[in-house]
Scaffold this motif. Structure first.
Motif, short mmCIF file in Angstrom:
data_model
loop_
_atom_site.label_atom_id
_atom_site.label_comp_id
_atom_site.label_asym_id
_atom_site.label_seq_id
_atom_site.Cartn_x
_atom_site.Cartn_y
_atom_site.Cartn_z
N GLU A 1 2.47 -56.49 -17.35
CA GLU A 1 1.03 -55.98 -17.49
C GLU A 1 0.64 -54.93 -16.54
N PHE A 2 0.22 -53.78 -16.77
CA PHE A 2 -0.22 -52.59 -16.14
C PHE A 2 -1.71 -52.59 -16.14
N GLU A 3 -2.36 -52.71 -14.80
CA GLU A 3 -3.93 -52.66 -14.70
C GLU A 3 -4.39 -51.48 -14.27
N LEU A 4 -4.92 -50.44 -14.91
CA LEU A 4 -5.25 -49.09 -14.25
C LEU A 4 -6.45 -49.32 -13.70
N LEU A 5 -6.56 -48.77 -12.27
CA LEU A 5 -8.01 -48.92 -11.71
C LEU A 5 -8.40 -47.68 -11.52
N GLU A 6 -7.88 -46.68 -11.40
CA GLU A 6 -8.52 -45.29 -11.00
C GLU A 6 -7.73 -44.13 -11.57
N ARG A 7 -8.49 -43.18 -11.99
CA ARG A 7 -7.53 -41.96 -12.52
C ARG A 7 -8.46 -40.64 -11.71
N LEU A 8 -7.40 -39.83 -11.06
CA LEU A 8 -7.96 -38.90 -10.20
C LEU A 8 -7.41 -37.45 -10.33
N PRO A 9 -8.15 -36.29 -10.31
CA PRO A 9 -7.59 -35.25 -10.47
C PRO A 9 -6.80 -34.80 -9.10
N PHE A 10 -5.64 -34.07 -9.27
CA PHE A 10 -4.94 -33.77 -8.19
C PHE A 10 -5.22 -32.16 -7.64
N ALA A 11 -5.13 -32.01 -6.53
CA ALA A 11 -5.05 -30.52 -6.12
C ALA A 11 -6.05 -29.60 -6.38
N GLY A 12 -7.48 -30.42 -6.90
CA GLY A 12 -8.37 -29.62 -7.25
C GLY A 12 -8.33 -29.06 -8.52
N GLY A 13 -7.56 -29.69 -9.37
CA GLY A 13 -7.07 -29.52 -10.93
C GLY A 13 -6.33 -28.06 -11.00
N GLN A 14 -5.47 -27.82 -9.76
CA GLN A 14 -4.59 -26.54 -9.64
C GLN A 14 -3.49 -26.83 -10.76
N GLU A 15 -3.20 -25.51 -11.37
CA GLU A 15 -2.22 -25.49 -12.57
C GLU A 15 -0.89 -25.02 -11.63
N PHE A 16 0.05 -25.79 -12.09
CA PHE A 16 1.53 -25.60 -11.56
C PHE A 16 2.30 -24.87 -12.83
N ASP A 17 2.42 -23.58 -12.83
CA ASP A 17 3.21 -23.02 -13.92
C ASP A 17 2.92 -23.70 -15.12
N ALA A 18 4.16 -23.53 -15.97
CA ALA A 18 3.93 -24.36 -17.17
C ALA A 18 3.57 -25.43 -17.42
N THR A 19 3.68 -26.49 -16.19
CA THR A 19 3.30 -27.87 -16.32
C THR A 19 1.77 -27.98 -16.27
#
Length: 654
Positions: free
Chosen positions: A2-20
């Motif tokens: 069972e997975f308990e999601l506690l928090e979801r946070l943006p990474f690197a200020g929303g920076q875009e990494f090429d095609a990803t």
């Protein structure tokens, strides 16, 4: 699961990494249920003693954190598992040259963005069950076994003015049954191989020094508080001396569940169709990385068969253990997973090294036993094992690819071994000026992180397309690049003012009296007077290593870079210092070389100008690219780092 999601946070200020595109960090807890009757869990010491639920399963939980593309369809369908050294996140530091952090959210935690630009989903799953909380470490909560007692051991190197030590460093220690009394012995010795002298019980106690309240005009009160997790010596520990505490402990942890946690977490992320699975349908291949302690964890994970999940499927397609040397882990009763692997001086007696040492099958000449780390071809992964030169000096690294008598040992077709010449164990990608400490020379400054990136690309091509990676590059007896100590010493240049290590005859391995995961006697005793044959990399006329991959700084050197550094006076003078290497600069000019009698050509004679040095670095980098040991994108990084004679890592005064 069972997975308990506690928090979801943006990474690197929303920076875009090429095609990803952009990434996000998920913080959660994964709840496990392990069947002690499953033969795949049989290697876990004391599992049968852990409490079970009504269904006969053992339950525990651990942190699971995932750095993934916001839009998984833009990722590369590859899971990259970072074993997390002592609960600390390391892959962004070493693959991305990023700033270290256990809560990677800021742009500097993305570094050069390599793993993100490639589209990996990065997973940190807790595996070490004896960690204490703090500094954002990922934690695993495993069962304790009340009522069970046995021997535990801790070692302390005395420091000036220090009279209290915790029994463990950010580790949940095994307390003695009572604060006073019980079986406990404290000894001390100057060098690891010296006879132990017992410290009288009246000179120490289980306790800690605390400063109390009080007005400054009268001075502050202090007390010695009883503590089941600290040792105190009122007169202080002798600086530089090795102090060893052996005591009767109680309530061991079921540490082997950490291997099951990694196996089950990665298998669940790969295969579970539950909506709670954050990577559902987005994992085609799974790779893993661990360095030092967690490199040993990978080797132990493989040896005990945990790369097959409970349905018999392969868990990881490829693994990258780094700077593990010839070691594995001791996850048995009253083990301490935080203690570093046995070295020349520190933690000399830690049971980190046990046969088999190699991925290939071989026979232990001391016992006649035949074994291998890889012996399950249906589920064994591809392995890229890399090690710095330090592992040959401190971690018996030659035994990874040699017999126990020191002969070359061919490896399975699914394994590559790479020696990173003249580099040290840590090799901080963001190092500035070399540190100076209680050791003879400035520390080793060789940069090697560009090799990680090329090897991960090679591993992915191997697992995905069957494209073989570059052939193994390690010292060999057959070509003269692997030597015994006396032959090594005869070849090393006579550099003015530089003391050399003494014979590493202290590298004999030990019989630790371990039976079925339980230590039955301490301290350890020698397994055999002859021990195992440990070889060292041969050096060139400059004292830099042969028989491996030379990073640009080693191919175009400004110094002799060694994997060893000698401890300073009052700190165990003459013994090797931890995992620290040396930088021994070349003479800047020919005039300096002649004045000092240095046999090594000067920087001036080698390169002429700073621009000549940069050109040499660029040429060595391009040669590695041609060999698929470095990526083209890293060439300009190496060139930029070489500007101004590689400052601040080097101090050249032309």
């Amino acid at each position: 699961m069972e997975f308990e999601l506690l928090e979801r946070l943006p990474f690197a200020g929303g920076q875009e990494f090429d095609a990803t595109g952009a990434y996000e960090l998920l913080l959660g807890r994964l709840h496990y249920a392990v069947d002690p009757r499953d033969p795949r869990n049989a290697p876990i010491t004391d599992l049968h003693l852990a409490p079970t639920g009504p269904d006969g399963r053992i339950r525990f939980a651990g942190d699971l954190q995932i750095l993934k593309p916001v839009d998984l369809t833009r990722g590369n369908r590859r899971l990259f598992f970072d074993w997390g050294n002592r609960g600390n996140k390391r892959c962004l530091q070493y693959f991305n040259d990023a700033a270290a952090s256990n809560t990677p959210l800021a742009p500097e935690h993305a570094g050069n963005g390599f793993l993100m630009r490639r589209g990996y989903s990065i997973v940190w799953g807790a595996w070490q069950g004896d960690l204490l909380a703090g500094n954002g470490r990922v934690l695993l909560d495993v069962p304790k076994l009340p009522g069970i007692r046995g021997l535990a051991r801790a070692e302390f190197i005395g420091q000036e003015g220090v009279n209290t030590f915790p029994l463990g460093v950010y580790t949940s220690t095994y307390a003695p049954p009572a604060v006073e009394g019980g079986r406990a012995t404290l000894t001390r010795r100057r060098y690891p191989w010296d006879a132990r002298e017992e410290v009288p019980q009246a000179e120490w106690c289980f306790g800690r020094y605390e400063t109390g309240m009080g007005l400054e005009v009268f001075g502050r009160d202090s007390i010695i508080a009883p503590s089941r997790t600290h040792i105190h010596m009122p007169a202080g520990f002798r600086p530089g001396w090795i102090h060893e505490l052996v005591w009767e402990a109680e309530a061991p942890l079921v540490l082997g569940l950490g291997h099951a946690a990694v196996r089950d977490a990665v298998s669940w992320l790969r295969h579970a169709e539950a909506p709670a699975n954050p990577l559902h349908g987005a994992v085609e291949k799974a790779y893993g990385f661990g360095r030092s302690q967690t490199g040993r964890a990978i080797r132990d994970f493989l040896y005990h068969g945990f790369n097959a999940d409970t349905a018999g499927r392969r868990v990881f397609d490829g693994l990258m253990p780094h700077v593990a040397g010839a070691g594995r882990l001791f996850t048995g009763r009253f083990g301490n997973l935080t203690v570093p692997a046995g070295q020349h001086y520190e933690d000399h007696d830690n049971p980190a090294d046990a046969f088999p040492f190699s991925y290939a099958e071989t026979t232990d000449h001391l016992t006649g036993r035949t074994d291998a780390i890889l012996k399950r071809p249906q589920t064994d992964p591809l392995v890229l094992h890399s090690q710095s030169a330090t592992e040959y000096w401190q971690r018996r690294g030659s035994l990874v690819h040699s017999t126990t008598t020191g002969e070359d040992l061919p490896q399975p077709d699914t394994v590559r071994i790479y020696h990173w010449c003249s580099s040290q164990h840590a090799a901080n990608p963001r190092m500035g000026r070399p540190a100076r400490g209680p050791f003879a020379n400035p520390e080793n400054v060789v940069a090697t992180s560009m090799l990680f990136r090329a090897l991960l690309d090679a591993l992915d091509a191997w697992a995905t397309h069957g494209t073989p990676p570059p052939e193994s590059r390690m010292p060999r007896r057959s070509d003269g690049t692997a030597l015994g100590f006396e032959a090594w010493r005869a070849r090393f240049p006579a550099i003015p003012g530089v003391a050399l290590p003494q014979s590493p005859s202290r590298f004999e391995l030990f019989d630790h009296g371990i039976e079925n995961g339980v230590m039955t006697q301490l301290p350890p005793r020698l397994a055999d007077a002859t021990g195992y044959t440990v070889l060292l990399p041969a050096t060139d006329a400059d004292g830099n290593d042969l028989g491996g991959v030379r990073a640009p700084m080693v191919a175009a050197p400004l110094a002799t870079y060694t994997a060893w550094n000698l401890r300073a006076r009052f700190h165990g003078a003459g013994a090797l210092h931890e995992y620290t290497g040396s930088t021994i600069p070349f003479p800047d000019t020919e005039a300096e070389r002649l004045a000092t009698g240095d046999p090594r050509p000067s920087v001036q004679a080698r390169y002429g100008t700073a621009e000549g040095y940069v050109a040499a670095i660029a040429a060595s980098a391009q040669a590695l690219v041609a060999e698929r040991l470095m990526l083209e994108e890293d060439v300009p990084r190496c060139v930029a780092a070489a500007a101004n004679w590689g400052a601040p890592r080097h101090e050249v005064g032309l």
